[in-house]
Design an enzyme around this catalytic site. Sequence first.
Site, short mmCIF file in Angstrom:
data_model
loop_
_atom_site.label_atom_id
_atom_site.label_comp_id
_atom_site.label_asym_id
_atom_site.label_seq_id
_atom_site.Cartn_x
_atom_site.Cartn_y
_atom_site.Cartn_z
N HIS A 101 -3.17 7.06 2.19
CA HIS A 101 -3.64 5.76 1.71
C HIS A 101 -5.01 5.50 2.33
O HIS A 101 -5.19 5.61 3.54
CB HIS A 101 -2.63 4.68 2.10
CG HIS A 101 -3.15 3.31 1.96
ND1 HIS A 101 -3.78 2.87 0.81
CD2 HIS A 101 -3.19 2.26 2.83
CE1 HIS A 101 -4.16 1.62 0.98
NE2 HIS A 101 -3.82 1.23 2.19
N ASN A 148 -10.19 -0.17 0.58
CA ASN A 148 -8.74 -0.07 0.48
C ASN A 148 -8.28 -0.72 -0.83
O ASN A 148 -8.35 -1.94 -0.96
CB ASN A 148 -8.14 -0.78 1.71
CG ASN A 148 -6.63 -0.83 1.70
OD1 ASN A 148 -5.98 -0.59 0.68
ND2 ASN A 148 -6.05 -1.16 2.84
N CYS A 164 0.82 -1.22 0.00
CA CYS A 164 0.00 0.00 0.00
C CYS A 164 0.85 1.27 0.00
O CYS A 164 0.33 2.37 -0.14
CB CYS A 164 -0.94 -0.01 1.20
SG CYS A 164 -2.04 -1.43 1.18
N1 COA Z 1 -18.29 -7.54 11.39
C1 COA Z 1 -18.70 -7.67 12.65
N2 COA Z 1 -17.87 -7.92 13.68
C2 COA Z 1 -16.56 -8.03 13.40
C3 COA Z 1 -16.06 -7.92 12.09
C4 COA Z 1 -16.98 -7.66 11.07
N3 COA Z 1 -16.59 -7.51 9.80
N4 COA Z 1 -14.73 -8.08 12.12
C5 COA Z 1 -14.39 -8.29 13.40
N5 COA Z 1 -15.50 -8.28 14.18
C6 COA Z 1 -15.62 -8.46 15.62
C7 COA Z 1 -14.45 -9.21 16.21
O1 COA Z 1 -14.66 -10.60 16.12
C8 COA Z 1 -14.46 -8.71 17.62
O2 COA Z 1 -15.42 -9.39 18.34
P1 COA Z 1 -15.16 -9.84 19.86
O3 COA Z 1 -14.96 -8.57 20.60
O4 COA Z 1 -16.41 -10.57 20.20
O5 COA Z 1 -13.94 -10.69 19.81
C9 COA Z 1 -14.92 -7.27 17.50
O6 COA Z 1 -15.59 -7.18 16.24
C10 COA Z 1 -13.80 -6.28 17.54
O7 COA Z 1 -12.80 -6.69 16.62
P2 COA Z 1 -11.47 -5.93 16.46
O8 COA Z 1 -10.59 -6.66 15.53
O9 COA Z 1 -10.94 -5.59 17.83
O10 COA Z 1 -12.01 -4.59 15.79
P3 COA Z 1 -11.24 -3.26 15.51
O11 COA Z 1 -11.93 -2.15 16.19
O12 COA Z 1 -9.76 -3.40 15.72
O13 COA Z 1 -11.50 -3.08 13.96
C11 COA Z 1 -10.35 -3.27 11.86
C12 COA Z 1 -10.97 -4.01 13.05
C13 COA Z 1 -9.78 -4.30 10.91
C14 COA Z 1 -11.43 -2.45 11.18
C15 COA Z 1 -9.24 -2.31 12.40
O14 COA Z 1 -8.39 -3.01 13.28
C16 COA Z 1 -8.42 -1.71 11.31
O15 COA Z 1 -8.92 -1.00 10.47
N6 COA Z 1 -7.09 -1.97 11.30
C17 COA Z 1 -6.23 -1.49 10.26
C18 COA Z 1 -6.34 -2.41 9.08
C19 COA Z 1 -5.81 -1.83 7.82
O16 COA Z 1 -6.03 -0.69 7.51
N7 COA Z 1 -5.10 -2.67 7.07
C20 COA Z 1 -4.57 -2.33 5.82
C21 COA Z 1 -3.41 -1.43 5.96
S1 COA Z 1 -2.69 -1.15 4.42
#
Ligand code: COA
Length: 325
Positions: free
Chosen positions: A250, A280, A109
């Site tokens: 990004h 993304n 990215c």
């Molecule tokens: N729908 C519903 N629930 C979801 C889910 C979805 N698509 N994905 C995860 N969950 C759940 C998880 O299972 C977790 O449940 P639990 O608390 O019962 O275990 C809960 O939601 C929280 O998950 P978590 O992973 O802690 O969420 P988060 O707030 O960290 O958000 C992302 C997840 C991926 C959106 C976030 O971490 C993020 O954007 N990270 C950066 C990723 C990125 O940009 N990557 C590319 C970079 S180039």
Amino acid sequence: MAITGSGSAVPATCLDNQGLTKLVDTSDEWITTRTGIRQRRLAKPSESLTELATAASRKALAAAGVQPQELDLILLATSTTDDLFGSACKIQAELGATKAVAFDLTAACSGFVFGLVTAAQYIRTGAYQNILLIGADILSRWVDWQDRSTCILFGDGAGSVVLQANQSDRLLGFELKSDGSQNNQLNLPYTSKSISLIQDVNIGQGNFHPITMNGKEVYRFAVQKVPEVIDKALFRANLSVDQIDWLILHQANQRILDAVAQRLNIPEYKVISNLANYGNTSAASIPLALDEAVQHRKIKSGDIIVASGFGAGLSWGAAIFQWGR
Ligand code: COA
């Protein structure tokens, strides 16, 4: 060097958050509040990266008023090439850019920002006059569509810009970074099985596997490192943050965009965001957002833009440039 034209292309097929709920246990509300993403474009099986990249490039060349035959270099930033040997040469042929040398550059990215800085060096040394830089990815090929923590994030697209030799250098400052010790946070890994060819001669053969990601760590990394790298690039450009007209990060997650802008004290109206519509799109996300803002006449000639990419590697970087001739 100057950036004299942009273009972009996305697949026609659109998958919205409601559609994703038929695939995994999620909701429009969860995806929208955690990421800001509402829909993404997905390439059909018959649509190639080369096609998307070529379509974006034709528009960028037309906007710059540059003929394909005038190009000296085609640089394709991608992690999802049609061919592991590279796709840039195929794009060269499609465009009829007979004089241009063409190669791929992989920095996930961060690819567009790394490509921009790389391309600028060829112009600064006087080696080349006209360069086509493409950021394009079809990550839908490599997403696990049963994994709700990653499949909600990604989309496909291509964006392209033309860089040309110019009296004044419009790349005002940059800073690029890598940290391979954090490589395991975000991967599209190759794994292989051992195959015995003849006695005592074993080789490995296998395949690439879907994206794995530690979402929380990647989020933390982006929010911490991106403001730092932008600060460094601003320092190198001898600019203060209030001299910036536009911030193009990004397009990974709206919460990352908001947090970075807040840390840098950049007001919301200067932050370019189109991730609600595309998700993304990896190396394509910055040129896609840039081109859309140029088309909407938000970005005008002379505007100062901070572009910052971050992602797998881990890699991150920022480039500050002035738009137009
Ligand atoms: N729908 C519903 N629930 C979801 C889910 C979805 N698509 N994905 C995860 N969950 C759940 C998880 O299972 C977790 O449940 P639990 O608390 O019962 O275990 C809960 O939601 C929280 O998950 P978590 O992973 O802690 O969420 P988060 O707030 O960290 O958000 C992302 C997840 C991926 C959106 C976030 O971490 C993020 O954007 N990270 C950066 C990723 C990125 O940009 N990557 C590319 C970079 S180039």
